[in-house]
Design a protein around this motif. Structure first.
Motif, short mmCIF file in Angstrom:
data_model
loop_
_atom_site.label_atom_id
_atom_site.label_comp_id
_atom_site.label_asym_id
_atom_site.label_seq_id
_atom_site.Cartn_x
_atom_site.Cartn_y
_atom_site.Cartn_z
N ASN A 1 46.16 -3.57 -0.56
CA ASN A 1 45.92 -3.10 0.81
C ASN A 1 47.17 -3.11 1.67
N THR B 1 43.04 -7.50 -2.07
CA THR B 1 41.65 -7.88 -1.87
C THR B 1 41.01 -8.02 -3.24
N ILE C 1 34.99 -9.28 4.07
CA ILE C 1 36.07 -8.51 4.65
C ILE C 1 35.55 -7.11 4.93
N ARG D 1 43.28 -3.53 6.29
CA ARG D 1 43.99 -4.79 6.35
C ARG D 1 45.43 -4.53 5.92
N GLY E 1 43.35 -8.12 9.62
CA GLY E 1 42.21 -7.40 9.07
C GLY E 1 40.99 -7.62 9.92
N SER F 1 43.71 -3.25 11.71
CA SER F 1 44.06 -2.38 10.59
C SER F 1 45.51 -2.51 10.14
#
Length: 360
Positions: free
Chosen positions: A76, A87, A115, A120, A130, A166
């Motif tokens: 990510n 992740t 999540i 993230r 995130g 983000s």
């Protein structure tokens, strides 16, 4: 059999006298969501047994799989030191940092936490941001978070019921979204304080922020149409119907709608018209993933007849390729048998210098 396909393409700037040429390099296959840094590295995903694994590709061709027994994962975020934000998915979900030297740090999450798909990311100081969904039913809370050196802090909600982060730049500015049930709004956190980004649309979300404070994301119009947008000097600029994929520190952006575009110097260039698809032996530009500060773009090509597709790097000729071109380049001499790969989901469904190709 030659095991690596390199193609040569000329990109002609629409309405301009000068032309920009690109070399096209094939990444490991299959590859998805490939992120780039300025250190001749890339990180993205490969499909193994129907599951996506995070992988880093170094300048010398070394490939490192971010594997933890019992889990699979996706990349990510990726920074200039070669650290990747992963992740992980398995019996539980988690986040982790995988460093260039092979060390890894798992980021513990609160109990009953998931999540979110709001995005993230991490910056060059390994600060991670995130969104997380904690609790269930009417007690559920969705908030943006910031993690650094083992400390997890929830971001100020600014009076909004829900929020998510983000991206974060090297100045510590964080972008994301906030919502009170009346539509999401793109936001930026500066010095810990949430500010709503100016938007005349029904809803918006900020996805990226560069080191100069330029923000990229999307907006939604009154008919539900998705627009790729950037915010500069407090004003939102609508690039057109589509989804913003990435921005770099020079103010260039790539975005996808009905076509795939490079936005720079205030205008969008249709990449499909700049790349002679006949020179790709029938393959078409399928998706865009990232753009670094040298203008290199990670993307994918697809065979419209078989739906086979693979990750590629579009690299300007003036950037010295690594390895040297004669080691890998095939000047349109023929076709390869290209392995099939699983099609990744579109952005709407889910949420370095030269990067070398891997010998198969």
């Amino acid at each position: 059999m030659i095991s690596r396909l390199f193609l040569l393409a000329a990109l002609f700037c629409t309405g301009a006298a000068q032309a920009q040429q690109y070399q096209v390099y094939r990444f490991w296959s299959p590859s998805v969501d490939v992120l780039l840094n300025e250190q001749r590295q890339a990180a993205g995903g490969i499909w193994v047994g129907g599951q996506q694994w995070g992988v880093r590709l170094d300048a010398d061709g070394t490939k490192t799989k971010f594997a933890i027994p019992g889990f699979f994962g996706e990349v990510n975020g990726f920074n200039e030191s070669g650290t990747a934000l992963i992740t992980y998915f398995g019996n539980t979900q988690g986040l982790g940092l995988w460093y260039q030297d092979g060390r890894r740090t798992l980021i513990p999450l609160p109990a009953s936490t998931i999540i979110t798909n709001s995005g993230r990311s991490l910056n060059d100081s390994n600060v991670v941001v995130g969104g997380m969904h904690t609790g269930f039913g009417g007690n559920a809370v969705v908030r943006g978070f910031r993690w650094q050196d083992g400390v997890m802090n929830m971001l100020d909600s600014g009076g909004f019921a829900r929020s998510g982060a983000s991206d974060i730049n090297n100045a510590g500015e964080i972008v994301g979204w906030a919502d009170n049930g009346e539509g999401e709004q793109g936001v930026i956190w500066r010095n810990g304080v949430l500010q709503v980004l100016n938007s005349p649309s029904v809803a918006s979300r900020a996805l990226f922020v560069n080191d100069q404070g330029m923000v990229g994301g999307y907006s939604i119009d009154s008919q539900g149409g998705l627009h790729a947008v950037v915010w500069e000097n407090g004003q939102m600029i609508d690039l057109g119907h589509g989804w913003l994929r990435a921005i770099n520190n020079n103010g260039a952006a790539i975005w996808s709608g009905d076509r795939h575009y490079l936005w720079q110097d205030g205008r969008s260039i249709d990449l499909a018209t700049l790349i002679d698809e006949q020179k790709y032996l029938g393959y078409q530009l399928d998706d865009l993933y990232d753009i670094n500060d040298q203008g290199q773009i990670s993307a994918s090509l697809r065979d419209p007849l078989t739906n086979d597709y693979f990750g590629v790097l579009l690299s300007p000729f003036e950037v010295t390729p690594v390895p040297e071109p004669h080691q890998f380049m095939l000047m349109l001499a023929g076709l390869l048998l290209l392995p099939r790969r699983q099609k990744r989901q579109s952005p709407g469904g889910q949420e370095g210098q030269q990067v070398p190709a891997e010998n198969q």
